[in-house]
Scaffold this motif. Structure first.
Motif, PDB file in Angstrom:
ATOM      1  N   SER A 119      -6.075  -4.706  10.910  1.00 35.13           N
ATOM      2  CA  SER A 119      -6.215  -3.806   9.525  1.00 35.13           C
ATOM      3  C   SER A 119      -4.718  -4.414   8.863  1.00 35.13           C
ATOM      4  CB  SER A 119      -5.856  -2.412   9.892  1.00 35.13           C
ATOM      5  OG  SER A 119      -4.609  -2.030  10.606  1.00 35.13           O
ATOM      6  N   ARG A 120      -5.166  -3.779   7.540  1.00 31.96           N
ATOM      7  CA  ARG A 120      -3.767  -4.113   6.500  1.00 31.96           C
ATOM      8  C   ARG A 120      -3.566  -2.727   5.545  1.00 31.96           C
ATOM      9  NH1 ARG A 120      -2.596  -5.367   1.098  1.00 31.96           N
ATOM     10  NH2 ARG A 120      -4.748  -5.500   0.629  1.00 31.96           N
ATOM     11  N   PHE A 121      -2.713  -2.225   5.262  1.00 36.10           N
ATOM     12  CA  PHE A 121      -2.627  -1.043   4.525  1.00 36.10           C
ATOM     13  C   PHE A 121      -2.421  -1.747   2.851  1.00 36.10           C
ATOM     14  CE2 PHE A 121      -0.306   1.073   8.245  1.00 36.10           C
ATOM     15  CZ  PHE A 121      -1.454   2.034   8.561  1.00 36.10           C
ATOM     16  N   ALA A 122      -2.792  -0.821   2.038  1.00 33.18           N
ATOM     17  CA  ALA A 122      -2.731  -0.906   0.549  1.00 33.18           C
ATOM     18  C   ALA A 122      -1.332  -1.357   0.332  1.00 33.18           C
ATOM     19  CB  ALA A 122      -3.414  -0.244  -0.163  1.00 33.18           C
ATOM     20  N   THR A 123      -0.837  -2.128  -0.621  1.00 33.02           N
ATOM     21  CA  THR A 123       0.538  -2.291  -1.221  1.00 33.02           C
ATOM     22  C   THR A 123       0.677  -1.050  -2.251  1.00 33.02           C
ATOM     23  OG1 THR A 123      -0.071  -3.572  -2.995  1.00 33.02           O
ATOM     24  CG2 THR A 123       0.432  -4.654  -0.836  1.00 33.02           C
ATOM     25  N   MET A 124       1.931  -0.940  -2.500  1.00 34.26           N
ATOM     26  CA  MET A 124       2.327   0.153  -3.526  1.00 34.26           C
ATOM     27  C   MET A 124       1.790  -0.179  -4.641  1.00 34.26           C
ATOM     28  SD  MET A 124       6.342   0.454  -2.691  1.00 34.26           S
ATOM     29  CE  MET A 124       7.179   0.855  -1.097  1.00 34.26           C
ATOM     30  N   MET A 125       1.801  -1.561  -5.190  1.00 36.69           N
ATOM     31  CA  MET A 125       1.102  -2.071  -6.609  1.00 36.69           C
ATOM     32  C   MET A 125      -0.248  -1.824  -6.366  1.00 36.69           C
ATOM     33  SD  MET A 125       1.042  -5.824  -8.226  1.00 36.69           S
ATOM     34  CE  MET A 125       0.379  -6.009  -9.723  1.00 36.69           C
ATOM     35  N   GLU A 126      -0.963  -2.035  -5.331  1.00 34.90           N
ATOM     36  CA  GLU A 126      -2.656  -1.631  -5.299  1.00 34.90           C
ATOM     37  C   GLU A 126      -2.808  -0.135  -5.667  1.00 34.90           C
ATOM     38  OE1 GLU A 126      -4.544  -5.237  -2.553  1.00 34.90           O
ATOM     39  OE2 GLU A 126      -3.015  -3.655  -1.531  1.00 34.90           O
ATOM     40  N   ARG A 127      -1.832   0.660  -5.258  1.00 34.00           N
ATOM     41  CA  ARG A 127      -2.023   2.094  -5.220  1.00 34.00           C
ATOM     42  C   ARG A 127      -1.616   2.840  -6.418  1.00 34.00           C
ATOM     43  NH1 ARG A 127       1.436   4.094  -1.152  1.00 34.00           N
ATOM     44  NH2 ARG A 127       2.168   2.079  -0.387  1.00 34.00           N
ATOM     45  N   TYR A 128      -0.628   2.295  -6.860  1.00 34.39           N
ATOM     46  CA  TYR A 128       0.107   2.930  -8.190  1.00 34.39           C
ATOM     47  C   TYR A 128       0.067   2.149  -9.588  1.00 34.39           C
ATOM     48  CZ  TYR A 128       1.347   6.428  -4.460  1.00 34.39           C
ATOM     49  OH  TYR A 128       1.099   7.270  -3.477  1.00 34.39           O
ATOM     50  N   SER A 129       0.081   0.939  -9.670  1.00 31.85           N
ATOM     51  CA  SER A 129       0.210   0.319 -10.764  1.00 31.85           C
ATOM     52  C   SER A 129      -0.949   0.421 -11.742  1.00 31.85           C
ATOM     53  CB  SER A 129       0.137  -1.554 -10.728  1.00 31.85           C
ATOM     54  OG  SER A 129       0.157  -1.990 -11.657  1.00 31.85           O
ATOM     55  N   THR A 130      -0.615   0.725 -13.049  1.00 37.82           N
ATOM     56  CA  THR A 130      -1.572   1.023 -13.831  1.00 37.82           C
ATOM     57  C   THR A 130      -1.894  -0.446 -14.845  1.00 37.82           C
ATOM     58  OG1 THR A 130       0.041   1.418 -15.757  1.00 37.82           O
ATOM     59  CG2 THR A 130      -0.751   3.276 -14.394  1.00 37.82           C
ATOM     60  N   ARG A 131      -1.363  -1.583 -14.490  1.00 34.84           N
ATOM     61  CA  ARG A 131      -1.404  -2.690 -15.234  1.00 34.84           C
ATOM     62  C   ARG A 131      -1.345  -2.544 -16.606  1.00 34.84           C
ATOM     63  NH1 ARG A 131      -2.851  -2.485 -10.052  1.00 34.84           N
ATOM     64  NH2 ARG A 131      -3.765  -4.287  -8.981  1.00 34.84           N
ATOM     65  N   PHE A 132      -0.395  -1.912 -17.197  1.00 35.13           N
ATOM     66  CA  PHE A 132       0.017  -1.733 -18.760  1.00 35.13           C
ATOM     67  C   PHE A 132      -1.445  -0.977 -19.311  1.00 35.13           C
ATOM     68  CE2 PHE A 132       1.861  -5.895 -17.567  1.00 35.13           C
ATOM     69  CZ  PHE A 132       3.097  -5.619 -18.039  1.00 35.13           C
ATOM     70  N   PRO A 166      -4.477   4.502 -11.023  1.00 35.03           N
ATOM     71  CA  PRO A 166      -4.089   4.475  -9.752  1.00 35.03           C
ATOM     72  C   PRO A 166      -4.976   5.163  -8.859  1.00 35.03           C
ATOM     73  CG  PRO A 166      -2.260   5.122 -11.375  1.00 35.03           C
ATOM     74  CD  PRO A 166      -3.670   5.296 -11.988  1.00 35.03           C
ATOM     75  N   ASN A 167      -4.951   4.699  -7.635  1.00 39.59           N
ATOM     76  CA  ASN A 167      -5.845   5.267  -6.465  1.00 39.59           C
ATOM     77  C   ASN A 167      -4.834   5.270  -5.254  1.00 39.59           C
ATOM     78  OD1 ASN A 167      -7.840   5.907  -4.520  1.00 39.59           O
ATOM     79  ND2 ASN A 167      -8.858   4.328  -5.082  1.00 39.59           N
ATOM     80  N   PRO A 168      -3.989   6.431  -5.078  1.00 35.06           N
ATOM     81  CA  PRO A 168      -3.219   6.572  -3.863  1.00 35.06           C
ATOM     82  C   PRO A 168      -3.799   6.900  -2.661  1.00 35.06           C
ATOM     83  CG  PRO A 168      -3.274   8.687  -5.202  1.00 35.06           C
ATOM     84  CD  PRO A 168      -3.993   7.559  -6.056  1.00 35.06           C
ATOM     85  N   ASP A 169      -5.332   7.043  -2.637  1.00 37.71           N
ATOM     86  CA  ASP A 169      -5.788   7.248  -1.389  1.00 37.71           C
ATOM     87  C   ASP A 169      -6.661   6.013  -0.920  1.00 37.71           C
ATOM     88  OD1 ASP A 169      -5.244  10.048  -1.302  1.00 37.71           O
ATOM     89  OD2 ASP A 169      -6.668  10.362  -2.893  1.00 37.71           O
ATOM     90  N   LEU A 170      -6.268   4.959  -1.277  1.00 36.45           N
ATOM     91  CA  LEU A 170      -6.706   3.608  -0.805  1.00 36.45           C
ATOM     92  C   LEU A 170      -6.461   3.516   0.745  1.00 36.45           C
ATOM     93  CD1 LEU A 170      -6.007   0.863  -3.544  1.00 36.45           C
ATOM     94  CD2 LEU A 170      -8.007   1.239  -2.739  1.00 36.45           C
ATOM     95  N   LYS A 171      -7.470   3.149   1.409  1.00 32.91           N
ATOM     96  CA  LYS A 171      -7.453   2.877   3.027  1.00 32.91           C
ATOM     97  C   LYS A 171      -7.125   1.624   3.333  1.00 32.91           C
ATOM     98  CE  LYS A 171      -8.107   7.368   3.459  1.00 32.91           C
ATOM     99  NZ  LYS A 171      -6.766   8.294   3.599  1.00 32.91           N
ATOM    100  N   ALA A 172      -6.957   1.286   4.681  1.00 32.74           N
ATOM    101  CA  ALA A 172      -6.590   0.016   5.187  1.00 32.74           C
ATOM    102  C   ALA A 172      -7.972  -0.884   4.947  1.00 32.74           C
ATOM    103  CB  ALA A 172      -6.056   0.123   6.585  1.00 32.74           C
ATOM    104  N   GLU A 173      -7.622  -2.080   4.631  1.00 34.18           N
ATOM    105  CA  GLU A 173      -8.767  -3.391   4.932  1.00 34.18           C
ATOM    106  C   GLU A 173      -8.830  -3.350   6.151  1.00 34.18           C
ATOM    107  OE1 GLU A 173      -8.190  -6.044   1.003  1.00 34.18           O
ATOM    108  OE2 GLU A 173      -7.087  -6.671   2.566  1.00 34.18           O
ATOM    109  N   ARG A 174      -9.876  -3.788   6.823  1.00 35.29           N
ATOM    110  CA  ARG A 174     -10.377  -4.278   8.024  1.00 35.29           C
ATOM    111  C   ARG A 174     -11.237  -5.727   8.140  1.00 35.29           C
ATOM    112  NH1 ARG A 174      -8.233  -0.675  11.783  1.00 35.29           N
ATOM    113  NH2 ARG A 174      -9.547  -1.975  12.911  1.00 35.29           N
TER     114      ARG A 174
END
Length: 679
Positions: free
Chosen positions: A466-479, A484-492
């Protein structure tokens, strides 16, 4: 001289690392290794690729980013829009394959975008590439494997080397230079090791076949391709007895670079063209690491400890740029990161009998990210990650070993202070707290290893990682374009492998593997209705929706034809996006080959090599394609009686126009001269 020898559980191809290395390499900092070993004889079980320091020097690999291309199953790549040296291990990228220095994680906490072009190789003893079935002792987030950069350890009371070299363009101009020195000493109850290096590139010259574009103005020097990296590494160790070791370490890396401009055929305006109009510079890309490693024997058991504090400081400046003219600093810049990671790992090797070895590990890590764009208030994010791992190695019969393991990983969000507009202040930017989001994952694996013949080994393995989502993946708005999606789950990912390592007829050595990886819950941006803080007409949000499959074949071969040494590897890889078949997997070709031949006569040695690859996609819509290529190199070296080595050679012998990423051509024909003085 042969670069291999037989040792225990298999063959060791130390030149190109195509086979697992079971033999002891004297200058390796063994406390930094993380391997799966058989009980009793502690022989390393097959599955990883090893690149020795000798291999890196033979192939003139100055950075880790390019060196990884020597290993089977690994593709060096180039993130053109950021000018970064990146990699893929059996199709898994740098977010999914963590990088370690002596078993300690090193990365960028916020987005995981580590640039291995900043990591020089001069102080390394070896690079170990663990693939799908990797030791659970590495800890969390090793979805697709792990890369461990293992430094040196001295073998004599006083030893060292100094070296350097220059790089010349095809017309004889000075493109780059490098200097390095290593010094160490081993004594009865202590030892020390120090290394220093500088690698500086002013620019590089494009192949003669390149034609100017409205961005890359000339046919000669590549626009904005400067690069400089300084590195200092220190280790001081106490060895009060034969079984115990306590090591204090320090590594300081200071880097700066420019990002070469896009020089392809796509237009510089229109949808998705923002990265093609960039003039970016990094005046600061610095990492500082402090660590303590120890190993203590308690009878037949061993306790290991690693404590570390890693600091990452980064400044990115973007400039207005049009028609080859660089203007002022763009809005939103400079962008600054001030990140740090603090952690520990506790490991125990417990001999439950002569045929059973149980390894237990606990990992704790706090990652902190702070950022400020154009002088705005500093954001603050903090994650805490913990993992508990069990790995048992059991000898079922002579030459038959079973390895099983399970781990539980957990991530918690401790701080989510962002800056921008939100529902509470829709018109005035301010600091605010994003919703928190926690996650957990269970990993498990099982492998069977069978010794066959004199030094051969068959392996069959399964791993679920597994891999947990990074901070950027969860919280970045990309300008303002992404929600954001703080509830992203781990990749498998589930990995399956069947392989063989060992001898063939005539003294040849072979490593062969077929593998398959099924990826699910992969993170992918999904277009959704405009909402929340998104100001774009087409809003996106990262979600766990993607599924993929990686299938491949690896072959590594080494041997001799008369006085000529031959070695190389071939990788066939097929990646498929199952959730969206029209979305192209990027940056990995279907076919990759690296081969080298060497001929020695007295103090002389001649070496030739070739790197070849089929085409690869540089964009998921298939519009950008980096065409296939074959690039050749050659060098001649002379070793004096004192041990001093002098060599000269040429890269890209036929001045081939090629690229790892469409629109970002690599250097044309260039020459180098090196000198190395050991003592």
């Amino acid at each position: 001289m042969k670069q291999w020898e037989w040792a225990g559980w298999g063959a060791c191809l130390v030149q190109l690392g195509t086979l697992p290395c079971a033999m002891a390499q004297a200058d390796v900092f063994t406390l930094g290794e993380i391997t799966i070993t058989a009980p009793g004889d502690q022989a390393e079980l097959a599955g990883s690729s090893v690149l020795t320091q000798q291999a890196l020097r033979e192939q003139n690999q100055d950075t880790v980013g390019t060196a990884l291309n020597l290993a089977a199953g690994v593709h060096s790549a180039y993130a053109g829009a950021r000018g970064e040296q990146v990699f893929y291990v059996r199709g898994f990228d740098r977010l999914q394959v963590p990088v370690y220095i002596d078993g300690i994680p090193t990365y960028v906490p916020y987005d995981g975008r580590i640039d291995l072009g900043h990591f020089t190789t001069y102080d390394l003893s070896r690079i170990e590439v663990a693939k799908g079935f990797s030791s659970l002792i590495y800890g969390p987030n090793a979805l697709g494997g792990a890369i461990n950069l293992i430094t040196r350890r001295p073998t004599r009371a006083f030893e060292g080397e100094v070296g350097g070299g220059i790089g010349l363009s095809d017309d004889g101009g000075l493109d780059n230079h490098r200097v390095h020195a290593n010094l160490g000493g081993k004594h009865e109850s202590w030892w020390f090791q120090a290394g220093v290096s500088r690698l500086k590139t002013e620019s590089f010259e494009l192949p003669s076949g390149f034609r100017p574009t409205n961005v890359q103005q000339g046919e000669g020097q590549r626009e904005n391709s400067r690069h400089k990296d300084d590195k200092l590494s220190l280790k001081l160790a106490l060895t009060p007895n034969a079984g115990d070791e306590y090591v204090f370490g320090y590594v300081r890396q200071q880097g700066e670079k420019g990002q070469p401009t896009y020089a392809g055929e796509l237009p510089l305006s229109g949808s998705g063209s923002g990265s093609r109009r960039r003039w970016w510079e990094w005046p600061q890309w610095d990492k500082t690491s402090y660590y303590f490693s120890s190993s203590t024997e308690l009878g037949e058991h061993v306790i290991r400890t690693r404590l570390y504090h890693d600091v990452f400081e980064n400044t990115l400046v973007g400039y207005d740029y049009a028609n080859g003219v660089v203007g002022g600093v763009s809005s939103g810049f400079p962008s600054r990161y001030d990140d740090d990671s603090t952690g520990l790992s506790l490991e125990g090797d417990f001999a439950l009998g002569s045929r059973n070895l149980l390894r237990v590990a606990y990992h704790f890590k706090d990652d902190v990210h702070r950022s400020s764009d154009d002088g705005t208030p500093w954001t603050h994010f903090k994650d805490r990650t913990q993992a508990l791992s069990f790995e048992d190695t059991l000898t079922l019969a002579d030459g038959l070993t079973l390895v099983g393991g399970v781990s539980y990983n957990q991530r918690k969000s401790l701080s989510t202070r962002n800056y921008g507009t939100n529902a509470g202040s829709p018109s005035t930017p301010s600091l605010y707290d994003e919703p928190g989001g926690d996650d957990s994952a269970v990993n498990y694996q099982l492998g069977l290893f069978r010794q066959v013949g004199a030094g051969g080994q068959v392996r069959l393995s399964f791993a679920s990682r597994s891999r947990f989502a990074t901070m950027m993946e969860r919280y970045s708005t990309r300008f303002g374009t992404v929600i954001p999606n703080p509830d992203l789950k781990a990749e498998r990912a589930r990995h399956y492998e069947l392989g063989y390592s060992g001898p063939l007829a005539g003294g040849w050595l072979l490593d062969a593997a077929v593998f398959r990886s099924d990826v699910r819950d992969s993170i992918q941006n999904v277009t959704i209705a405009q909402q929340g803080d998104c100001t774009s007409s087409a809003c996106e949000q990262p979600q766990n929706v993607a599924r993929a499959r990686h299938v491949g074949l690896e072959l590594g071969l080494q041997g001799e034809v008369g006085p000529i040494e031959v070695m190389g590897n071939y990788t066939w890889l097929r990646r498929k996006n199952l959730s969206a078949p029209d979305v192209r997997p990027t940056d990995t070709p279907r076919h990759k080959l690296f081969a080298s031949v060497g001929w020695s006569h007295g103090p002389w040695k001649l070496t030739g090599n070739v790197e070849a690859a089929s085409q690869r996609y540089s964009s998921s819509n298939g519009q950008q394609v980096a065409h296939g290529f074959a690039v050749y190199g050659f060098k001649a070296g002379y070793t004096l009686g004192s041990g001093m080595q002098i060599e000269a050679g040429v890269r890209n012998l036929f001045d081939r126009l090629y690229a790892y990423s469409e629109g970002y051509p690599m250097a044309g024909r260039n020459y180098f001269v090196n000198i190395n003085v050991p003592f």
